[in-house]
Design a protein around this motif. Structure first.
Motif, PDB file in Angstrom:
ATOM      1  N   SER A 177      49.955  49.698  31.110  1.00  0.00           N
ATOM      2  CA  SER A 177      48.700  49.021  30.779  1.00  0.00           C
ATOM      3  C   SER A 177      47.772  49.124  31.981  1.00  0.00           C
ATOM      4  N   TRP A 178      46.597  49.760  31.797  1.00  0.00           N
ATOM      5  CA  TRP A 178      45.651  49.989  32.893  1.00  0.00           C
ATOM      6  C   TRP A 178      44.423  49.103  32.727  1.00  0.00           C
ATOM      7  N   GLN A 179      43.901  48.624  33.848  1.00  0.00           N
ATOM      8  CA  GLN A 179      42.677  47.832  33.886  1.00  0.00           C
ATOM      9  C   GLN A 179      41.804  48.310  35.046  1.00  0.00           C
ATOM     10  N   THR A 180      40.499  48.081  34.929  1.00  0.00           N
ATOM     11  CA  THR A 180      39.584  48.321  36.045  1.00  0.00           C
ATOM     12  C   THR A 180      39.171  46.974  36.628  1.00  0.00           C
ATOM     13  N   ARG A 181      39.423  46.810  37.926  1.00  0.00           N
ATOM     14  CA  ARG A 181      39.076  45.566  38.602  1.00  0.00           C
ATOM     15  C   ARG A 181      38.160  45.870  39.777  1.00  0.00           C
ATOM     16  N   GLY A 182      37.321  44.903  40.122  1.00  0.00           N
ATOM     17  CA  GLY A 182      36.381  45.072  41.217  1.00  0.00           C
ATOM     18  C   GLY A 182      36.647  44.106  42.355  1.00  0.00           C
ATOM     19  N   TYR A 183      36.443  44.579  43.592  1.00  0.00           N
ATOM     20  CA  TYR A 183      36.713  43.790  44.793  1.00  0.00           C
ATOM     21  C   TYR A 183      35.535  43.921  45.749  1.00  0.00           C
TER      22      TYR A 183
END
Length: 326
Positions: A177-183
């Motif tokens: 399961s892949w997600q795009t997260r921002g930091y």
């Protein structure tokens, strides 16, 4: 005559290009942009690796050909293994602090057939030395993998990366399961500012852990010393198994005693299938053994498999070693 010649020479010196010796200093670096070639042969300050993933050295590490070889280290069952190498996996660039110049984002891996990964931001100080701006993200908790590619910095300085709930190795084809997260930098440290904060349930992946107490043998009776070992199975998250299979690897002389569930296997190892814990819970099973008097004790290794077969999110949690005492 001499005065006019001197005046002419001074004027020419002011307008003619001056030759630069071959040993002169190189031009100033482009802000925090550090080339891959330079990184591969640099000393980089590597942040500590996540405590719940593959371990390796941190602090100032000297890279050669983009890699640091790690000395082998043995760890107890149930603990994260030590990596074999630390590798630069990819490099990207972007202005993370709004100073008008790009910094360098490096994906590092501490690997042993898979392993820990982290994204680290690097910059150059006023003297041109490479300095760390901190760890952006790492494979810890529910995040078990980071994509080596696709790390980007947008116009607001947010670093986006793709993260997954499971890390494949070798020929493994378990769905991820892949997600795009921002930091982004917040008060000098990176924090998540966008994207999901939890992973969805993956029906093929489980985090089910095995632990074992010591096997304590009692006083000799009839030529044997007997005792029991408590084996605990805990379901932390992910898919919930229906049952679990425990495989025992006894040292020479250690025998089963008392009542056991149905046993399969041979003399070197044998298995039993027992009830799994409730979702999010734990269950403890007790197993009894005996050892002939005069035979030295040792250790009892135990391994866990789920029924149906599920991929372990944290592989090393599926084994335990019970000390044999008494």
């Amino acid at each position: 005559m001499k005065s006019s010649v001197l005046t002419t020479l001074v004027a020419l010196a002011a307008v003619l290009p001056v030759a630069v010796p071959a040993h002169a200093a190189p031009p100033a670096p482009d802000g925090g942009r550090i080339s891959l070639a330079a990184l591969r042969e640099a000393t980089l300050d590597v942040p500590a690796w996540p405590a719940d993933n593959v371990q390796g050295p941190s602090g100032p590490l000297r890279f050669h050909h983009g890699e640091v070889t790690v000395a082998p280290r043995t760890v107890p069952d149930g603990r994260p293994p030590y990596g074999q190498s630390i590798v630069i996996l990819s490099v990207s660039y972007g202005d993370i602090d709004h100073d008008g110049t790009d910094e360098t984002l490096v994906v590092l891996g501490c690997l042993i057939e898979g392993g820990s990964k982290q994204i680290v931001a690097y910059d150059r100080d006023a003297d041109g030395r490479i300095v760390s701006r901190g760890q952006v993200a790492a494979t810890t908790g529910e995040v078990r993998d980071l994509s080596n590619t696709g790390v980007r910095v947008d116009g607001s300085g947010v670093v986006t990366a793709r993260v997954a709930d499971y890390q494949r190795c070798c020929a493994d084809r378990t769905p991820q399961s892949w997600q795009t997260r921002g930091y982004a930098l917040r008060d000098g440290r990176f924090a998540q500012v966008s994207g999901p904060t939890r992973m969805p349930l993956n029906p093929r992946v489980t985090e089910t852990r095995l632990t074992a107490d010591d096997l304590i043998l009692g006083r000799p009776v009839g030529g044997f010393r007997s005792g029991g070992v408590d084996v605990t199975v805990t379901h932390h998250r992910g898919a919930h198994p229906e049952r679990v299979t425990l495989t025992f690897y006894p040292p020479e002389g250690l025998e089963r005693s008392g009542r056991w569930p149905r046993v399969t296997g041979g003399t070197d190892s044998f298995s039993v299938t027992v009830a799994a814990p409730a979702a999010g819970g734990s269950v403890t099973h007790r197993f009894t053994f005996r050892l002939p008097v005069g035979v030295s004790a040792g250790e009892l290794a135990i391994a866990l498999d789920t029924v149906p077969q599920l991929s372990p999110a944290i592989p090393w949690q599926g084994s335990a070693t019970a000390r044999i005492l008494g």
